[in-house]
Design a protein around this motif. Structure first.
Motif, PDB file in Angstrom:
ATOM      1  N   PHE A 500       0.672  -1.249  -0.120  1.00  0.00           N
ATOM      2  CA  PHE A 500       0.035  -0.029   0.024  1.00  0.00           C
ATOM      3  C   PHE A 500       0.935   1.279   0.060  1.00  0.00           C
ATOM      4  N   VAL A 501       1.946   1.188  -0.824  1.00  0.00           N
ATOM      5  CA  VAL A 501       2.714   2.544  -0.964  1.00  0.00           C
ATOM      6  C   VAL A 501       1.908   3.718  -1.451  1.00  0.00           C
ATOM      7  N   GLY A 502       2.277   4.579  -0.786  1.00  0.00           N
ATOM      8  CA  GLY A 502       1.497   6.031  -1.119  1.00  0.00           C
ATOM      9  C   GLY A 502       0.424   6.369  -0.920  1.00  0.00           C
ATOM     10  N   THR A 503      -0.472   5.291  -0.151  1.00  0.00           N
ATOM     11  CA  THR A 503      -1.671   5.526   0.048  1.00  0.00           C
ATOM     12  C   THR A 503      -2.271   5.600   1.550  1.00  0.00           C
ATOM     13  N   PRO A 504      -2.841   6.612   2.121  1.00  0.00           N
ATOM     14  CA  PRO A 504      -3.285   6.246   3.702  1.00  0.00           C
ATOM     15  C   PRO A 504      -4.082   4.977   3.688  1.00  0.00           C
ATOM     16  N   ILE A 505      -3.975   4.357   5.053  1.00  0.00           N
ATOM     17  CA  ILE A 505      -4.946   3.056   5.323  1.00  0.00           C
ATOM     18  C   ILE A 505      -5.672   3.487   6.528  1.00  0.00           C
ATOM     19  N   TRP A 506      -6.964   3.295   6.474  1.00  0.00           N
ATOM     20  CA  TRP A 506      -8.146   3.455   7.367  1.00  0.00           C
ATOM     21  C   TRP A 506      -8.378   2.181   8.124  1.00  0.00           C
ATOM     22  N   ILE A 507      -8.499   2.261   9.456  1.00  0.00           N
ATOM     23  CA  ILE A 507      -8.800   1.022   9.998  1.00  0.00           C
ATOM     24  C   ILE A 507      -9.981   1.528  11.184  1.00  0.00           C
ATOM     25  N   LYS A 508     -11.171   0.558  11.117  1.00  0.00           N
ATOM     26  CA  LYS A 508     -12.227   0.819  11.930  1.00  0.00           C
ATOM     27  C   LYS A 508     -12.257  -0.428  12.707  1.00  0.00           C
ATOM     28  N   ASN A 509     -13.020  -0.347  13.951  1.00  0.00           N
ATOM     29  CA  ASN A 509     -13.453  -1.562  14.468  1.00  0.00           C
ATOM     30  C   ASN A 509     -14.613  -1.571  15.014  1.00  0.00           C
TER      31      ASN A 509
END
Length: 514
Positions: A500-509
């Motif tokens: 996932f180079v160059g892109t933000p990662i969103w994490i939800k629980n």
């Protein structure tokens, strides 16, 4: 905010499709952009009472009586003006005149004729195109006598209109279409875009919806029906962002190999967002040059405030953001704020360090540096690795964004941008299966995460809910907001395993029983 509209297509594409181009020209502050927005049906151009707001030429698609038109809005023309920006506006308008099949000259019906109007008419006659005169700001029949004075211009096809209220535009467009050759007809449907809330010049007949540019697949030649190329190639929107005078317009011209945007050393030259399409290795990129984003306290004119709002709007409508940083100045607080806008909105990022040739050559700015600039100069390292280390320290939250060092003016280093764009666009739409994520979860040592015991949760399983940006959902044993260090640890583990180079990662629980 509503999503921005991108109407412009390449000149070659519209010419091949038989779509005629209509250029709107005139002196500053006569209502050209208002007329352009009215015909196109969207707030594509910034409109205000200040003269000289529009500078670069803007393109839009319109339809009238079943025929497609390509409308070009130009900046206010002052033929005899020798200053840099007015002369560049005139050069941009000349490009639009060369492309046009018909020309609409707009004048202000409430002002008297002046020498620049007569000079402009002489120049337009040399273009040898059908010429129409739109006398704007004639809002009612009582004001119809305002047009009498404009007969002195010698243009036979004259129409009183009100671009603000839509009055008389139908007669103008009827006459424009009648002057075009019959063989120049629209074979394909044009996009109907009025997402910004401006009604088109005429109600259009209902028809099936045409896909938006980022929805319409591009099938490579010779690959129809092959299983390997079953996945469609989509248009990727790339916004060029940064504070004023860092070289955004120069970079756009370099990437598109054209003089599409006006370039000058004056901060705030770009106001309207200028977009251009480039196809590279079978991919289609739409580059959007936005206005320089500055602090609220530094914007005084209405046009500057609107240009900043539009820049934010176009950033949020893009897929990838090229954050341009002036290498001679280093990372400022404003750069970090602009990067934060892109990061929080989920845009993929590439950090472009421009003017790197000035750093390695040791050249100084022509102006006398301030005390703060001298302090930054003494602290700024000259080699690339040390500079990148300092940049990473200043922009810690962009640790996922690749960095490229370039000189937009000479073109050195810009060849690295397209491969990075292709990689980041692919990573942005990457999808990981649930089985892969569960195997990944089993291998992660969560004891290494420095999280308070009260904030710890047990992850039952994990899945990727969406792409662009990649969004992951954790199913946990209890409903507790994830601790920021726990979330950061998990994000780093995901990047180490899947990229996932160059892109933000969103994490939800989400709790198991919720």
């Amino acid at each position: 905010m509503t999503q921005p509209t991108y109407n412009s297509t390449s000149t070659l594409a519209t010419t091949a499709a038989g779509i005629p181009t209509v250029a709107i020209v005139g002196r500053p502050n006569v209502g050209k952009s208002t007329l352009f927005n009215r015909i196109v049906g969207s707030r594509r151009a910034i409109v205000g009472d200040e003269p000289g707001i529009t500078r670069d030429r803007l393109y839009g698609d319109a339809e009238w009586e079943g025929r497609s038109l390509r409308i070009v809005d130009t900046g206010g023309i002052l033929p005899e003006e020798k200053d840099l920006i007015p002369s560049e506006i005139y050069r941009q308008a000349r490009v639009a005149l060369d492309e046009a099949a018909a020309i609409v000259m707009v004048v202000d019906g409430r002002t008297e004729l002046a020498g620049p109007d007569l000079e402009l008419v002489r120049l337009l006659r040399k273009a040898n195109r059908p010429l129409f005169l739109a006398v704007n700001k004639v809002d009612s029949d009582k004001q119809s006598s305002l047009v009498d004075d404009f007969h002195r211009l010698g243009i036979q096809k004259m129409f009183p209109i009100s671009a603000e209220h839509g009055r008389g535009i139908d007669d103008l467009l009827d006459a424009v279409l009648a002057s075009l050759p019959a063989e120049i007809s629209a074979e394909g449907e044009s996009r109907e875009e009025s997402s910004a809330g401006v009604s088109p010049a005429v109600p259009r007949a209902p028809r099936s919806r045409t896909p938006e540019p980022d929805e319409r697949p591009l099938v490579l030649a010779g690959t129809e029906g092959t299983a390997e190329n079953a996945e469609a190639v989509y248009e990727t929107k790339v916004a060029i962002i940064g504070h004023p005078n860092v070289g955004k317009s120069t970079l756009l011209n370099c990437l598109t190999s054209s003089d599409r945007a006006i370039v000058s050393p004056i901060p705030g030259t770009t106001r309207d967002a200028v977009d251009e399409i480039v196809e590279h290795n079978g991919r289609r990129f739409r580059f959007i040059d936005t206005a320089g984003i500055r602090r609220k306290g530094k914007t005084h004119l209405m046009a500057e405030k609107l240009s900043v709002v539009m820049a934010r709007k176009h950033l949020e409508g893009a897929d990838i953001a090229l954050l341009v940083i002036d290498a001679t100045e280093g990372v400022s607080q404003l750069d970090a704020s602009i990067a934060g806008y892109a990061h929080e909105s989920g845009r993929s990022m590439i950090i472009v360090v421009n003017k790197w040739d000035l750093v390695i050559s040791g050249k100084q700015k022509p102006a006398r540096p301030t005390k703060a600039e001298r302090m930054r100069e003494s602290k700024r390292p000259g080699d690339r690795d040390a500079y990148e280390q300092r940049l990473r320290y200043e922009l810690k939250f962009l640790n996922y964004a690749p960095i490229v060092f370039i000189s937009a003016q000479s073109g050195k280093g810009t060849e690295k941008i397209f491969p990075l764009l292709e990689e980041v666009a692919t990573e942005r739409r990457k999808r990981v299966t649930t089985s892969q994520m569960n195997r990944f979860i089993e291998k992660v040592d969560f004891e290494r995460a420095s999280v308070p015991m009260k904030s710890r949760v047990k992850i039952l399983y994990m899945t990727q809910a969406s792409v662009a940006p990649p969004t992951f959902v954790l199913f946990t044993n209890r409903a507790v907001k994830l601790h920021f260090s726990y979330q950061r640890f998990l994000e780093n583990q995901i990047r180490e395993a899947f990229g996932f180079v160059g892109t933000p990662i969103w994490i939800k629980n989400r709790a198991r029983n919720s």
